[in-house]
Structures are given as structure tokens and as C-alpha cells.
Design a protein around this motif. Structure first.
Motif, PDB file in Angstrom:
ATOM      1  N   ASP A  82      25.858 -84.970 105.689  1.00  0.00           N
ATOM      2  CA  ASP A  82      24.812 -85.340 104.749  1.00  0.00           C
ATOM      3  C   ASP A  82      24.465 -84.127 103.887  1.00  0.00           C
ATOM      4  OD1 ASP A  82      22.626 -83.731 105.956  1.00  0.00           O
ATOM      5  OD2 ASP A  82      22.826 -85.142 107.609  1.00  0.00           O
ATOM      6  N   GLY A  83      23.701 -84.371 102.857  1.00  0.00           N
ATOM      7  CA  GLY A  83      23.333 -83.275 101.972  1.00  0.00           C
ATOM      8  C   GLY A  83      22.509 -83.741 100.802  1.00  0.00           C
ATOM      9  N   SER A  84      22.111 -82.780  99.969  1.00  0.00           N
ATOM     10  CA  SER A  84      21.295 -83.073  98.791  1.00  0.00           C
ATOM     11  C   SER A  84      21.712 -82.156  97.654  1.00  0.00           C
ATOM     12  CB  SER A  84      19.809 -82.857  99.092  1.00  0.00           C
ATOM     13  OG  SER A  84      19.371 -83.669 100.154  1.00  0.00           O
ATOM     14  N   ILE A  85      21.489 -82.634  96.447  1.00  0.00           N
ATOM     15  CA  ILE A  85      21.717 -81.828  95.249  1.00  0.00           C
ATOM     16  C   ILE A  85      20.374 -81.645  94.556  1.00  0.00           C
ATOM     17  CG2 ILE A  85      22.859 -81.700  92.997  1.00  0.00           C
ATOM     18  CD1 ILE A  85      25.080 -83.455  94.160  1.00  0.00           C
ATOM     19  N   GLY A  86      20.051 -80.412  94.215  1.00  0.00           N
ATOM     20  CA  GLY A  86      18.779 -80.138  93.564  1.00  0.00           C
ATOM     21  C   GLY A  86      18.944 -79.357  92.281  1.00  0.00           C
ATOM     22  N   ASP A  87      18.056 -79.609  91.334  1.00  0.00           N
ATOM     23  CA  ASP A  87      17.976 -78.861  90.081  1.00  0.00           C
ATOM     24  C   ASP A  87      16.836 -77.870  90.255  1.00  0.00           C
ATOM     25  OD1 ASP A  87      17.497 -77.922  87.530  1.00  0.00           O
ATOM     26  OD2 ASP A  87      17.829 -79.844  86.560  1.00  0.00           O
ATOM     27  N   VAL A  88      17.152 -76.565  90.318  1.00  0.00           N
ATOM     28  CA  VAL A  88      16.147 -75.579  90.724  1.00  0.00           C
ATOM     29  C   VAL A  88      16.108 -74.388  89.777  1.00  0.00           C
ATOM     30  CG1 VAL A  88      16.531 -76.227  93.131  1.00  0.00           C
ATOM     31  CG2 VAL A  88      17.679 -74.206  92.199  1.00  0.00           C
ATOM     32  N   ARG A  89      15.004 -73.634  89.884  1.00  0.00           N
ATOM     33  CA  ARG A  89      14.883 -72.308  89.286  1.00  0.00           C
ATOM     34  C   ARG A  89      14.509 -71.345  90.395  1.00  0.00           C
ATOM     35  NH1 ARG A  89      13.838 -71.661  83.601  1.00  0.00           N
ATOM     36  NH2 ARG A  89      13.912 -73.649  82.492  1.00  0.00           N
ATOM     37  N   PHE A  90      15.049 -70.142  90.344  1.00  0.00           N
ATOM     38  CA  PHE A  90      14.689 -69.124  91.323  1.00  0.00           C
ATOM     39  C   PHE A  90      13.482 -68.347  90.779  1.00  0.00           C
ATOM     40  CE2 PHE A  90      19.282 -69.709  92.098  1.00  0.00           C
ATOM     41  CZ  PHE A  90      19.223 -70.087  93.430  1.00  0.00           C
ATOM     42  N   VAL A  91      12.379 -68.422  91.493  1.00  0.00           N
ATOM     43  CA  VAL A  91      11.154 -67.774  91.028  1.00  0.00           C
ATOM     44  C   VAL A  91      10.785 -66.569  91.879  1.00  0.00           C
ATOM     45  CG1 VAL A  91      10.252 -69.892  90.014  1.00  0.00           C
ATOM     46  CG2 VAL A  91       9.708 -69.358  92.394  1.00  0.00           C
ATOM     47  N   ALA A  92      11.412 -66.403  93.031  1.00  0.00           N
ATOM     48  CA  ALA A  92      11.156 -65.255  93.894  1.00  0.00           C
ATOM     49  C   ALA A  92      12.388 -65.032  94.756  1.00  0.00           C
ATOM     50  CB  ALA A  92       9.925 -65.494  94.769  1.00  0.00           C
ATOM     51  N   GLY A  93      12.561 -63.792  95.184  1.00  0.00           N
ATOM     52  CA  GLY A  93      13.723 -63.467  96.010  1.00  0.00           C
ATOM     53  C   GLY A  93      14.971 -63.319  95.172  1.00  0.00           C
ATOM     54  N   LEU A  94      15.872 -64.260  95.276  1.00  0.00           N
ATOM     55  CA  LEU A  94      17.130 -64.212  94.536  1.00  0.00           C
ATOM     56  C   LEU A  94      16.879 -64.343  93.039  1.00  0.00           C
ATOM     57  CD1 LEU A  94      20.146 -64.011  95.364  1.00  0.00           C
ATOM     58  CD2 LEU A  94      20.259 -66.496  95.160  1.00  0.00           C
ATOM     59  N   THR A  95      17.469 -63.458  92.237  1.00  0.00           N
ATOM     60  CA  THR A  95      17.291 -63.498  90.788  1.00  0.00           C
ATOM     61  C   THR A  95      18.493 -64.134  90.109  1.00  0.00           C
ATOM     62  OG1 THR A  95      18.327 -61.346  90.398  1.00  0.00           O
ATOM     63  CG2 THR A  95      15.965 -61.356  90.919  1.00  0.00           C
ATOM     64  N   ASP A  96      18.301 -64.551  88.864  1.00  0.00           N
ATOM     65  CA  ASP A  96      19.410 -65.104  88.094  1.00  0.00           C
ATOM     66  C   ASP A  96      20.542 -64.093  87.972  1.00  0.00           C
ATOM     67  OD1 ASP A  96      18.124 -67.500  87.693  1.00  0.00           O
ATOM     68  OD2 ASP A  96      17.314 -66.945  85.736  1.00  0.00           O
ATOM     69  N   GLU A  97      20.189 -62.819  87.763  1.00  0.00           N
ATOM     70  CA  GLU A  97      21.207 -61.787  87.608  1.00  0.00           C
ATOM     71  C   GLU A  97      22.042 -61.642  88.873  1.00  0.00           C
ATOM     72  OE1 GLU A  97      18.052 -61.457  86.774  1.00  0.00           O
ATOM     73  OE2 GLU A  97      18.214 -61.343  84.578  1.00  0.00           O
ATOM     74  N   GLN A  98      21.402 -61.759  90.033  1.00  0.00           N
ATOM     75  CA  GLN A  98      22.136 -61.667  91.287  1.00  0.00           C
ATOM     76  C   GLN A  98      23.071 -62.859  91.479  1.00  0.00           C
ATOM     77  OE1 GLN A  98      18.618 -61.198  93.767  1.00  0.00           O
ATOM     78  NE2 GLN A  98      19.204 -59.102  94.276  1.00  0.00           N
ATOM     79  N   VAL A  99      22.611 -64.027  91.076  1.00  0.00           N
ATOM     80  CA  VAL A  99      23.459 -65.221  91.183  1.00  0.00           C
ATOM     81  C   VAL A  99      24.661 -65.098  90.256  1.00  0.00           C
ATOM     82  CG1 VAL A  99      23.564 -67.727  90.906  1.00  0.00           C
ATOM     83  CG2 VAL A  99      21.511 -66.672  91.836  1.00  0.00           C
ATOM     84  N   ILE A 100      24.423 -64.659  89.022  1.00  0.00           N
ATOM     85  CA  ILE A 100      25.520 -64.463  88.077  1.00  0.00           C
ATOM     86  C   ILE A 100      26.532 -63.460  88.620  1.00  0.00           C
ATOM     87  CG2 ILE A 100      26.089 -63.503  85.802  1.00  0.00           C
ATOM     88  CD1 ILE A 100      23.454 -64.753  84.786  1.00  0.00           C
ATOM     89  N   ALA A 101      26.021 -62.399  89.267  1.00  0.00           N
ATOM     90  CA  ALA A 101      26.919 -61.397  89.848  1.00  0.00           C
ATOM     91  C   ALA A 101      27.801 -62.004  90.935  1.00  0.00           C
ATOM     92  CB  ALA A 101      26.106 -60.231  90.418  1.00  0.00           C
ATOM     93  N   LEU A 102      27.272 -62.981  91.681  1.00  0.00           N
ATOM     94  CA  LEU A 102      28.075 -63.656  92.699  1.00  0.00           C
ATOM     95  C   LEU A 102      29.252 -64.403  92.060  1.00  0.00           C
ATOM     96  CD1 LEU A 102      25.312 -65.164  95.040  1.00  0.00           C
ATOM     97  CD2 LEU A 102      26.822 -63.228  95.543  1.00  0.00           C
ATOM     98  N   PHE A 103      28.970 -65.082  90.946  1.00  0.00           N
ATOM     99  CA  PHE A 103      30.036 -65.798  90.236  1.00  0.00           C
ATOM    100  C   PHE A 103      31.075 -64.817  89.697  1.00  0.00           C
ATOM    101  CE2 PHE A 103      26.853 -69.204  90.067  1.00  0.00           C
ATOM    102  CZ  PHE A 103      27.634 -70.307  90.319  1.00  0.00           C
ATOM    103  N   GLN A 104      30.608 -63.721  89.118  1.00  0.00           N
ATOM    104  CA  GLN A 104      31.551 -62.762  88.538  1.00  0.00           C
ATOM    105  C   GLN A 104      32.405 -62.096  89.607  1.00  0.00           C
ATOM    106  OE1 GLN A 104      28.877 -60.285  86.241  1.00  0.00           O
ATOM    107  NE2 GLN A 104      29.271 -61.458  84.384  1.00  0.00           N
TER     108      GLN A 104
END
Length: 326
Positions: A68-90
Motif C-alpha cells: 500500500d502507499g500514498s502520493i502527496g503534493d508537498v512543500r518542505f518547510v523545515a528540515g530538508l531543503t529544496d537545495e538538498q533535494v535537488i542535490a540528491l537528484f544531481q
């Protein structure tokens, strides 16, 4: 929330421990669509219609297999930053591109010796380049944030393609006098890394201390008068054979400096990943630039800070040269 805060799609799922084949199948599917894990069983993708479709199909497979599972549309507001997520992709795409770069460099080295004719049908040069191109296209399709290694892989494949058709490389281009290069705008691809940063430093250090840089999307940029493109396909300065753009610039600027020679060996090995020179300083500069790319998304700042790192290493080589002379 940062100015670059954006929406992401999250897949949170749970898969039964058995059969293991389902777990492996879902892992491979997520790799294929370009999702990256931010923690166990939690995967993220950029928010887009294609990403939503890819994750929805994956979730259906999970449910059909008893999970089972779920899909969510989210924004990171604390902890993990967008820049850190982008770095994971790169980082994920970096590994993919590095394999392509290594294989392309092997072909270029073999074809540069003069002992192998890439146009010989027995060599199957066209098939080898086509295979590399297909691998590149597959990686580029899930390279959502333009990993720095993408341009190196693309330029090397284009060089291989040119050699197959018998075209000469940019090496035959005439030497440029430094006076004619001053007052220009130097254009290169966004998301700077080692070769472009080192080239920028070289231009400011030896050509034009007031040089202006512009960072563009290589696929859509149309060159303008008084612009000089570097480390871009069809650029005035770019990779030639098994040499990175920094090495090409040094040669075409007519610069002769032992410190530059050592520096170019470091830049070469980081950019082309072929450990040709295997200098002790290479791992250190690579670590510093990788950290810079991860922590500084702004290309103007990345160029400025990266130039300081290159300048310090150049000063080190100059000092070592002085010690050896004495």
C-alpha cells in the motif's frame, strides 16, 4: 521557506517482505523514472504531470502486489531543503553520466592513437556511439536539474560523432590573441562545475580581469555578437578529443606555465574522470567543488567562490615550483 521553495511529489509506500521480487521490481521502476529516496520507502520527484503519472503507475503495481502507499503534493518547510533535494537528484545522475564519460573517453583514447579507424566497419564505431547516445538520452530524460556532468558527456559523444563522419575538431581553429578577447561576454551552461569554473578563473586571471560571465540553457541559447561560448557544444572553446575545455583554453591562449600544467592535470582528471594524471591534489579539489555545488545553487556565487579555490591551488603549485627551482 526559501525563495526557491517548490512543490514536490512524494510516494510513501510499504511493500510486503515477500516475495522479494516485488521489492526489486518497484526499486528498479523508481530508478527508471528518476525518483530518489529521501528516507526508507519515501521517494520524491519534481511536481509535474509526467512525475504524477509515473508514480501513480508505480503505486498501482505496489497495491497489486499486496502493498500500500500514498502520493502527496508537498512543500518542505523545515528540515530538508529544496537545495538538498535537488542535490540528491544531481548526485544520482552524476553516477549515470560518469559511466558514460568513462566509456566515451575510452573510445576517444583508442581512436586518437591512429591505430584504430572509427570509420572501419569492423570497428563498429557507429554502433558503439549509438549505444552511448541511447544511454545518454535515457539519463537526460530523468535529469530534472541538469547535473554538471551532463555537458561533459554530451560534448564527448558529439566529438565521437564528428570523428565518425570524418569532421575535424576545433583543434584546427586559429589561435586567438588575448587582446581580441577582452571586453567580451563569456557564456557557458548553467549549473557550473569544475571545468567551467576553472575556465572562468583562467579568463579572469590571464585574459580579462573584468570579464563578464553569463550562464544559459545550452539547448535554447542563441549566440549574440561579442559573446564567447565555452564548454558548450559548438562553442568557441570546448572539449577537443581527450582534453577538457580548460586544457584547450591554455593551449589556444598560448600560456606556458608549469603551475598551469599541474592545475590542468587536476582539472582534467576531475572533469573527465579517467585518472590519467592521478595527482594527490585531485581528490581534495573535487571534494571542495562538490560541496560548493551542493551548498551554492547560484551560479554567480558558485563561480566567484570556485575561482578562489582554483586560485589557491594555482598558488600552491607556483610555490612548489619555486621550491623545486631553489
Amino acid at each position: 521557506m526559501s525563495q526557491q521553495s517548490k512543490n514536490w511529489l512524494l510516494l510513501i509506500h510499504q511493500i510486503p517482505p515477500k516475495p522479494n521480487a516485488l521489492r526489486v521490481k518497484i526499486w528498479r521502476r523508481l530508478q527508471q523514472v528518476g525518483a530518489v529516496a529521501i528516507k526508507q520507502s519515501v521517494y520524491v520527484m519534481p511536481c509535474s504531470e509526467q512525475s504524477h503519472e509515473d508514480l501513480s503507475w508505480t503505486l498501482k503495481e505496489i497495491v497489486a502486489g499486496g502493498g500500500d502507499g500514498s502520493i502527496g503534493d508537498v512543500r518542505f518547510v523545515a528540515g530538508l531543503t529544496d537545495e538538498q533535494v535537488i542535490a540528491l537528484f544531481q548526485t544520482a545522475r552524476q553516477t549515470d553520466y560518469q559511466k558514460i564519460v568513462q566509456d566515451a573517453n575510452t573510445l576517444l583514447t583508442d581512436w586518437s592513437t591512429g591505430e584504430i579507424d572509427p570509420q572501419d566497419p569492423a570497428v563498429k564505431g557507429a554502433a558503439q556511439v549509438s549505444k552511448l547516445q541511447r544511454r545518454f538520452d535515457e539519463v537526460a530524460a530523468i535529469d530534472f536539474f541538469q547535473a554538471p556532468e551532463r555537458g561533459t558527456a554530451e560534448i564527448l559523444i558529439q566529438d565521437l560523432t564528428a570523428r565518425l563522419s570524418g569532421q575535424s575538431s576545433n583543434e584546427s581553429a586559429a589561435m586567438h590573441t588575448l587582446d581580441g578577447l577582452r571586453g567580451k561576454t563569456w557564456v557557458t551552461r548553467k549549473n557550473l562545475f569544475v571545468d567551467r569554473i576553472a575556465c572562468g578563473w583562467l579568463v579572469r586571471r590571464f585574459v580579462d580581469p573584468s570579464a563578464v560571465f553569463k550562464f544559459v540553457d545550452a539547448d535554447t541559447h542563441a549566440p549574440e555578437p561579442d559573446q564567447i561560448r565555452f564548454d558548450m557544444f559548438d562553442g568557441e572553446y570546448t572539449h577537443e578529443g581527450d582534453r577538457c575545455t580548460f586544457e584547450v583554453m591554455i593551449q589556444r591562449f598560448g600560456l606556458q606555465d608549469r603551475g598551469l600544467t599541474h592545475l590542468a592535470e587536476v582539472i582534467h582528471d576531475i572533469d573527465l574522470k579517467d585518472t590519467r594524471y592521478d595527482r594527490a591534489e585531485t581528490a581534495g579539489l573535487n571534494a571542495l567543488l562538490t560541496g560548493l555545488a551542493a551548498s551554492q545553487p547560484d551560479d554567480d556565487q558558485r563561480m566567484t567562490l570556485g575561482m578562489h579555490l582554483v586560485e589557491n591551488l594555482y598558488a600552491y603549485f607556483q610555490r612548489q615550483k619555486g621550491k623545486q627551482a631553489s
